[in-house]
Scaffold this motif. Structure first.
Motif, PDB file in Angstrom:
ATOM      1  N   LEU A   5      61.720  73.655 -34.850  1.00 32.42           N
ATOM      2  CA  LEU A   5      61.442  74.419 -36.068  1.00 32.42           C
ATOM      3  C   LEU A   5      62.402  73.957 -37.147  1.00 32.42           C
ATOM      4  O   LEU A   5      63.625  73.963 -36.944  1.00 32.42           O
ATOM      5  CB  LEU A   5      61.602  75.918 -35.819  1.00 32.42           C
ATOM      6  N   SER A   6      61.850  73.546 -38.279  1.00 30.67           N
ATOM      7  CA  SER A   6      62.666  73.080 -39.401  1.00 30.67           C
ATOM      8  C   SER A   6      62.359  73.961 -40.605  1.00 30.67           C
ATOM      9  O   SER A   6      61.190  74.122 -40.999  1.00 30.67           O
ATOM     10  CB  SER A   6      62.349  71.610 -39.720  1.00 30.67           C
ATOM     11  N   VAL A   7      63.408  74.565 -41.184  1.00 33.87           N
ATOM     12  CA  VAL A   7      63.248  75.486 -42.308  1.00 33.87           C
ATOM     13  C   VAL A   7      64.147  75.027 -43.448  1.00 33.87           C
ATOM     14  O   VAL A   7      65.350  74.833 -43.256  1.00 33.87           O
ATOM     15  CB  VAL A   7      63.599  76.935 -41.906  1.00 33.87           C
ATOM     16  N   HIS A   8      63.556  74.864 -44.639  1.00 36.98           N
ATOM     17  CA  HIS A   8      64.329  74.440 -45.809  1.00 36.98           C
ATOM     18  C   HIS A   8      64.077  75.415 -46.955  1.00 36.98           C
ATOM     19  O   HIS A   8      62.930  75.689 -47.320  1.00 36.98           O
ATOM     20  CB  HIS A   8      63.917  73.029 -46.252  1.00 36.98           C
ATOM     21  N   ASN A   9      65.165  75.951 -47.497  1.00 35.79           N
ATOM     22  CA  ASN A   9      65.120  76.785 -48.705  1.00 35.79           C
ATOM     23  C   ASN A   9      64.163  77.973 -48.567  1.00 35.79           C
ATOM     24  O   ASN A   9      63.399  78.292 -49.470  1.00 35.79           O
ATOM     25  CB  ASN A   9      64.716  75.938 -49.932  1.00 35.79           C
ATOM     26  N   TYR A  10      64.246  78.613 -47.420  1.00 39.72           N
ATOM     27  CA  TYR A  10      63.433  79.806 -47.184  1.00 39.72           C
ATOM     28  C   TYR A  10      64.349  81.026 -47.131  1.00 39.72           C
ATOM     29  O   TYR A  10      65.270  81.089 -46.297  1.00 39.72           O
ATOM     30  CB  TYR A  10      62.661  79.677 -45.874  1.00 39.72           C
ATOM     31  N   ALA A  11      64.105  81.992 -48.048  1.00 32.69           N
ATOM     32  CA  ALA A  11      64.927  83.210 -48.124  1.00 32.69           C
ATOM     33  C   ALA A  11      66.396  82.798 -48.289  1.00 32.69           C
ATOM     34  O   ALA A  11      66.734  82.105 -49.241  1.00 32.69           O
ATOM     35  CB  ALA A  11      64.698  84.092 -46.907  1.00 32.69           C
ATOM     36  N   ILE A  12      67.268  83.211 -47.334  1.00 34.84           N
ATOM     37  CA  ILE A  12      68.686  82.829 -47.440  1.00 34.84           C
ATOM     38  C   ILE A  12      69.019  81.631 -46.560  1.00 34.84           C
ATOM     39  O   ILE A  12      70.185  81.287 -46.371  1.00 34.84           O
ATOM     40  CB  ILE A  12      69.601  84.019 -47.070  1.00 34.84           C
ATOM     41  N   VAL A  13      67.972  80.985 -46.026  1.00 37.50           N
ATOM     42  CA  VAL A  13      68.181  79.784 -45.213  1.00 37.50           C
ATOM     43  C   VAL A  13      68.093  78.559 -46.115  1.00 37.50           C
ATOM     44  O   VAL A  13      67.055  78.298 -46.719  1.00 37.50           O
ATOM     45  CB  VAL A  13      67.129  79.682 -44.091  1.00 37.50           C
ATOM     46  N   GLU A  14      69.207  77.815 -46.184  1.00 39.15           N
ATOM     47  CA  GLU A  14      69.200  76.582 -46.969  1.00 39.15           C
ATOM     48  C   GLU A  14      68.599  75.438 -46.170  1.00 39.15           C
ATOM     49  O   GLU A  14      67.724  74.717 -46.639  1.00 39.15           O
ATOM     50  CB  GLU A  14      70.625  76.228 -47.392  1.00 39.15           C
ATOM     51  N   HIS A  15      69.091  75.282 -44.950  1.00 38.17           N
ATOM     52  CA  HIS A  15      68.583  74.214 -44.090  1.00 38.17           C
ATOM     53  C   HIS A  15      68.794  74.628 -42.637  1.00 38.17           C
ATOM     54  O   HIS A  15      69.879  75.072 -42.255  1.00 38.17           O
ATOM     55  CB  HIS A  15      69.309  72.894 -44.376  1.00 38.17           C
ATOM     56  N   ALA A  62      59.992  76.133 -50.832  1.00 36.51           N
ATOM     57  CA  ALA A  62      60.371  76.333 -49.435  1.00 36.51           C
ATOM     58  C   ALA A  62      59.466  75.446 -48.580  1.00 36.51           C
ATOM     59  O   ALA A  62      58.270  75.332 -48.843  1.00 36.51           O
ATOM     60  CB  ALA A  62      60.211  77.791 -49.027  1.00 36.51           C
ATOM     61  N   ASP A  63      60.057  74.820 -47.566  1.00 39.59           N
ATOM     62  CA  ASP A  63      59.323  73.864 -46.737  1.00 39.59           C
ATOM     63  C   ASP A  63      59.620  74.160 -45.272  1.00 39.59           C
ATOM     64  O   ASP A  63      60.775  74.108 -44.843  1.00 39.59           O
ATOM     65  CB  ASP A  63      59.743  72.434 -47.098  1.00 39.59           C
ATOM     66  N   ILE A  64      58.589  74.477 -44.504  1.00 38.85           N
ATOM     67  CA  ILE A  64      58.772  74.839 -43.101  1.00 38.85           C
ATOM     68  C   ILE A  64      57.869  73.975 -42.237  1.00 38.85           C
ATOM     69  O   ILE A  64      56.677  73.813 -42.520  1.00 38.85           O
ATOM     70  CB  ILE A  64      58.448  76.329 -42.861  1.00 38.85           C
ATOM     71  N   LEU A  65      58.434  73.409 -41.162  1.00 42.48           N
ATOM     72  CA  LEU A  65      57.667  72.620 -40.209  1.00 42.48           C
ATOM     73  C   LEU A  65      57.869  73.178 -38.808  1.00 42.48           C
ATOM     74  O   LEU A  65      58.998  73.488 -38.407  1.00 42.48           O
ATOM     75  CB  LEU A  65      58.090  71.143 -40.209  1.00 42.48           C
ATOM     76  N   ALA A  66      56.788  73.301 -38.065  1.00 43.05           N
ATOM     77  CA  ALA A  66      56.848  73.720 -36.674  1.00 43.05           C
ATOM     78  C   ALA A  66      56.171  72.653 -35.827  1.00 43.05           C
ATOM     79  O   ALA A  66      55.034  72.262 -36.110  1.00 43.05           O
ATOM     80  CB  ALA A  66      56.158  75.072 -36.478  1.00 43.05           C
ATOM     81  N   THR A  67      56.886  72.168 -34.813  1.00 45.37           N
ATOM     82  CA  THR A  67      56.383  71.081 -33.972  1.00 45.37           C
ATOM     83  C   THR A  67      56.074  71.622 -32.581  1.00 45.37           C
ATOM     84  O   THR A  67      56.897  72.314 -31.978  1.00 45.37           O
ATOM     85  CB  THR A  67      57.414  69.955 -33.886  1.00 45.37           C
ATOM     86  N   PHE A  68      54.885  71.289 -32.070  1.00 40.77           N
ATOM     87  CA  PHE A  68      54.424  71.818 -30.790  1.00 40.77           C
ATOM     88  C   PHE A  68      54.067  70.690 -29.832  1.00 40.77           C
ATOM     89  O   PHE A  68      53.461  69.685 -30.232  1.00 40.77           O
ATOM     90  CB  PHE A  68      53.179  72.695 -30.984  1.00 40.77           C
ATOM     91  N   ASP A  69      54.433  70.870 -28.583  1.00 41.19           N
ATOM     92  CA  ASP A  69      53.988  69.997 -27.502  1.00 41.19           C
ATOM     93  C   ASP A  69      52.705  70.599 -26.926  1.00 41.19           C
ATOM     94  O   ASP A  69      52.704  71.726 -26.433  1.00 41.19           O
ATOM     95  CB  ASP A  69      55.077  69.925 -26.428  1.00 41.19           C
ATOM     96  N   LEU A  70      51.618  69.845 -27.002  1.00 38.23           N
ATOM     97  CA  LEU A  70      50.315  70.368 -26.597  1.00 38.23           C
ATOM     98  C   LEU A  70      49.916  69.956 -25.184  1.00 38.23           C
ATOM     99  O   LEU A  70      48.750  70.107 -24.796  1.00 38.23           O
ATOM    100  CB  LEU A  70      49.227  69.905 -27.578  1.00 38.23           C
ATOM    101  N   ALA A  71      50.869  69.465 -24.405  1.00 34.55           N
ATOM    102  CA  ALA A  71      50.545  68.971 -23.064  1.00 34.55           C
ATOM    103  C   ALA A  71      49.877  70.032 -22.213  1.00 34.55           C
ATOM    104  O   ALA A  71      48.983  69.721 -21.409  1.00 34.55           O
ATOM    105  CB  ALA A  71      51.815  68.456 -22.382  1.00 34.55           C
ATOM    106  N   ASP A  72      50.278  71.295 -22.368  1.00 30.05           N
ATOM    107  CA  ASP A  72      49.727  72.381 -21.549  1.00 30.05           C
ATOM    108  C   ASP A  72      48.748  73.258 -22.322  1.00 30.05           C
ATOM    109  O   ASP A  72      48.463  74.384 -21.916  1.00 30.05           O
ATOM    110  CB  ASP A  72      50.868  73.250 -20.998  1.00 30.05           C
ATOM    111  N   ILE A  73      48.259  72.758 -23.476  1.00 30.63           N
ATOM    112  CA  ILE A  73      47.346  73.569 -24.293  1.00 30.63           C
ATOM    113  C   ILE A  73      46.105  72.740 -24.597  1.00 30.63           C
ATOM    114  O   ILE A  73      45.896  72.281 -25.731  1.00 30.63           O
ATOM    115  CB  ILE A  73      48.019  74.024 -25.609  1.00 30.63           C
ATOM    116  N   PRO A  74      45.229  72.537 -23.621  1.00 28.31           N
ATOM    117  CA  PRO A  74      44.030  71.712 -23.866  1.00 28.31           C
ATOM    118  C   PRO A  74      43.107  72.302 -24.923  1.00 28.31           C
ATOM    119  O   PRO A  74      42.418  71.562 -25.626  1.00 28.31           O
ATOM    120  CB  PRO A  74      43.347  71.671 -22.489  1.00 28.31           C
TER     121      PRO A  74
END
Length: 560
Positions: A5-15, A62-74
Motif C-alpha cells: 500500500l502506497s499513500v502520498h499526500n492523503y490527509a495527514i500522511v505525506e508519504h 493525493a495519490d494512493i496505490l494498492a498492489t494485490f497478488d492474485l495467485a489465490d483469487i481466480p
C-alpha cells in the motif's frame, strides 16, 4: 492478497509505503494518530467516494496505490481478463484525487470508472467496520448476511431481477388492460368511420377530375356557344373567315417574285398558320361532336361531389384531405390491433417470468432454510464465548403473505436473540444493548468471514465495547481467520494486538512546520513494548512488560 500500500499526500500522511504479509496484521497507535487513515486510503482504491478535503494541505493531489497478488483469487483474474485489463505480475489499483476535487481511478494503469474499482475490490477485500453492528437493526442486513453465508448472493440477485422483470411486465399489461374499454370504443368508432370512407371509395385524383367535369357541364351552353363562334370565325363565316383570309394572302404572295428572301419566309409562316388554324378547327369540331351535356351526368356529378364535401365537413377537414384521413384511420386501427396482440404477448411473458421467479425463489428459499440453522448455531456458540453465557440466537424465516412476486424472495429473514438465560427469543432491535450488538455483530462477521472467498479481511475497530477475557477470545478468533488468508485489524485492545502475526504501529512525526503520520512494522521487542503500553499506559513497568511478553508468547504458542 494485499501485498503493498502506497499513500502520498492523503490527509495527514505525506508519504507511506507499507509491505503487508499473510496472516493477521494488527494496527495500533495512539488516539488521533490516524490508525484508520490507511484503511480509508485503501477504501479509495476500492471505489469509495472522496472529495478535495482528503488532499494533504499544501499538496496538489493525493495519490494512493494498492498492489494485490492474485495467485489465490481466480475470480479476480477472470474479471480482469474479460475486460482486457490483465498484466503479468501483481494487480495495481490506483486512485488520484486533486485539490480541486477531481478524481481518477486506474486498474493496472488503465483509466476506469469508480464502479469498476468497486466491482473488482469486492473480489479482493472484505471490510468490516466498527459501525457495522448498527446495520444489524435492519432486516435487509439480516437477509444479506444469510444469503452470503449460504453462498446464495448471485441467486438472490437473479431472484431480484426476475421479480423486477415480472413487475415491469405486469405494470405494462395493467396499463394496456385498463385502457381496454376505451380502446375498444375507439376501435369501434374508427372502424365505422373507415367503413364510411371505404364505401365512399374516393379514387386517386378523382375529386379534381369531378370538379373539372362539373364545371364544364354547368357552363355547357356558354362553352358550346363560344366554340361555335370560334369555328365560324375561323372557317365558316361567309362574310369572311380566318382560313379564307390566309388562303387569299398566300395566293397574292405566290403571284409575285418569290426569289426575295423575306417574301418566301412570310409565305412559309402563313402556310404554317393555315395548317394550325385548320387543326384548331378540327379539335373544336371534335369537341362539339363528342360533348355530352347529359342532365343525368350532371346530376350524378353533383351528388358525388356532395357526398365527398359532406364527408369532409363531418370530419372537419378539407375535401382534398379525405384520402389522407382514410390512411390515418387505417394506421390507428392497426396500432390498436397491435396493442391487442401486445396484451396477449405480455400475458405469455408474465406467466413465463412468474415461472422463472418461482423456480429461482424456491431454490433460494431451500438454501436459506439449509443455512439458517447452521449459521444460527455457529453465531450462538460464538456469542456465548464472547461474554454472553446462556445467550441464544435464531434466524426466523417468515413466508411472505403478499401475492406479488417480491424481489427479496419467498420469505422475510429476521435475526432473533435472547441475551440472558430464561428470556424468550425476540427481534434483535428490541432486546440487544449497544455492547451486545457489538458482540453479536462481531460473532456474525467472524462466522461469515470463514465462508468468504475473499482472501483479505479488514476489521476496523470491531472490538469496541469489548474487554477482559472476551477481548482475548476476539483476538483468537481473528488470528484463526488470519491463518487461512490475510486479516488486517485496527484495534485498541492489547489482548487482540498480542494475537497478531505482524504488528504495525501508527504514530505521528512532528516537524518544525507540520505533523505527519508514519507507520512502522514492529520488531519482537518493540511489539512487546507496544502491547505493554496498551496495557498500562505511557509509563512502562516491569510488570506490564512481563505481562505483555507473556501474552505475545502465549498467542504464538497457541497459533503453532
Amino acid at each position: 492478497m494485499l501485498v503493498h500500500l502506497s499513500v502520498h499526500n492523503y490527509a495527514i500522511v505525506e508519504h507511506l509505503d507499507l509491505e503487508l504479509d499473510r496472516g493477521m496484521s494488527v494496527i495500533t497507535g495512539e488516539t488521533g494518530a490516524g490508525k484508520s487513515i490507511m484503511l480509508d486510503a485503501l477504501g479509495l482504491t476500492l471505489g469509495d467516494r472522496a472529495d478535495s478535503g482528503v488532499v494533504r494541505p499544501g499538496a496538489d493531489k493525493a495519490d494512493i496505490l494498492a498492489t494485490f497478488d492474485l495467485a489465490d483469487i481466480p475470480e479476480a483474474s477472470a474479471w480482469l481478463a474479460e475486460r482486457d485489463l490483465e498484466i503479468d505480475g501483481p494487480c495495481i489499483l490506483r486512485r488520484v484525487i486533486t485539490a480541486e476535487g477531481r478524481s481518477r481511478g486506474y486498474i493496472n494503469g488503465t483509466p476506469c470508472p469508480l464502479g469498476d474499482l468497486k466491482a473488482l475490490g469486492e473480489l479482493l477485500i472484505d471490510i468490516h467496520s466498527q459501525h457495522e453492528h448498527q446495520s444489524l437493526l435492519k432486516t435487509d442486513t439480516h437477509r444479506r448476511l444469510l444469503d452470503e453465508y449460504a453462498g446464495a448472493t448471485d441467486l438472490a440477485r437473479q431472484v431480484q431481477l426476475a421479480a423486477q422483470r415480472w413487475r415491469q411486465t405486469h405494470q405494462e399489461l395493467e396499463r394496456l388492460s385498463n385502457s381496454g374499454d376505451e380502446q375498444r370504443a375507439r376501435h369501434q368508432l374508427l372502424s365505422y368511420q373507415l367503413e364510411e370512407l371505404e364505401n365512399l371509395g374516393l379514387g386517386e385524383n378523382e375529386l379534381e377530375q369531378l370538379e373539372q367535369e362539373h364545371k364544364n357541364l354547368t357552363n355547357a351552353e356558354t362553352l358550346l356557344g363560344i366554340c361555335r363562334q370560334v369555328v365560324e370565325q375561323c372557317s365558316e363565316s361567309d362574310s369572311g373567315n380566318v382560313l379564307n383570309a390566309l388562303t387569299a394572302s398566300l395566293n397574292r404572295l405566290s403571284s409575285v417574285n418569290s426569289s426575295i428572301g423575306a417574301l418566301g419566309e412570310a409565305s412559309s409562316l402563313l402556310t404554317s398558320a393555315q395548317i394550325q388554324v385548320e387543326e384548331a378547327v378540327g379539335e373544336l369540331n371534335r369537341f362539339l361532336d363528342n360533348f355530352d351535356a347529359d342532365p343525368a351526368r350532371l346530376q350524378y356529378l353533383e351528388e358525388r361531389l356532395d357526398a365527398i364535401y359532406t364527408m369532409a365537413r363531418k370530419h372537419r377537414i378539407q375535401p382534398t384531405e379525405v384520402a389522407e384521413m382514410q390512411q390515418r384511420l387505417l394506421d390507428e386501427i392497426e396500432t390498436l390491433n397491435a396493442n391487442d396482440e401486445s396484451i396477449g404477448r405480455l400475458s405469455d411473458e408474465l406467466a413465463s417470468y412468474a415461472r422463472h421467479y418461482q423456480e429461482k425463489a424456491r431454490e433460494l428459499s431451500d438454501l436459506r432454510h439449509q443455512a439458517s440453522s447452521s449459521l444460527a448455531s455457529a453465531v450462538e456458540q460464538e456469542i456465548q464465548r464472547l461474554g454472553m453465557p446462556g445467550g441464544r440466537f435464531a434466524i426466523e424465516l417468515r413466508p411472505n403473505s403478499s401475492n406479488e412476486l417480491l424481489p427479496n424472495g419467498l420469505e422475510q429473514v429476521e435475526l432473533l436473540v435472547s441475551a440472558n438465560p430464561g428470556q424468550p427469543l425476540k427481534a434483535l432491535a428490541k432486546v440487544a444493548s449497544g455492547g451486545e450488538l457489538s458482540r453479536i455483530s462481531l460473532a456474525i462477521q467472524v462466522i461469515t468471514a470463514q465462508t468468504s472467498r475473499v482472501p483479505t479481511l479488514v476489521f476496523d475497530e470491531v472490538d469496541v465495547g469489548i474487554g477482559g477475557p472476551t477481548a482475548e477470545i476476539v483476538g483468537q478468533l481473528l488470528r484463526r481467520l488470519g491463518e487461512r488468508g490475510q486479516v488486517l485489524t485496527v484495534t485498541h485492545l492489547p489482548q487482540v494486538a498480542a494475537q497478531g502475526h505482524q504488528h504495525l504501529f501508527v504514530h505521528k512525526v512532528r516537524g518544525e512546520d507540520a505533523t505527519r503520520t508514519a507507520v512502522s512494522k514492529l520488531s519482537k521487542n518493540d511489539r512487546v513494548e507496544e502491547v505493554a503500553r496498551m496495557l498500562g499506559g505511557i509509563d512502562l513497568t516491569k510488570e506490564s512488560l512481563a505481562h505483555a511478553k507473556k501474552m505475545v508468547v502465549a498467542a504464538k504458542a497457541l497459533g503453532s
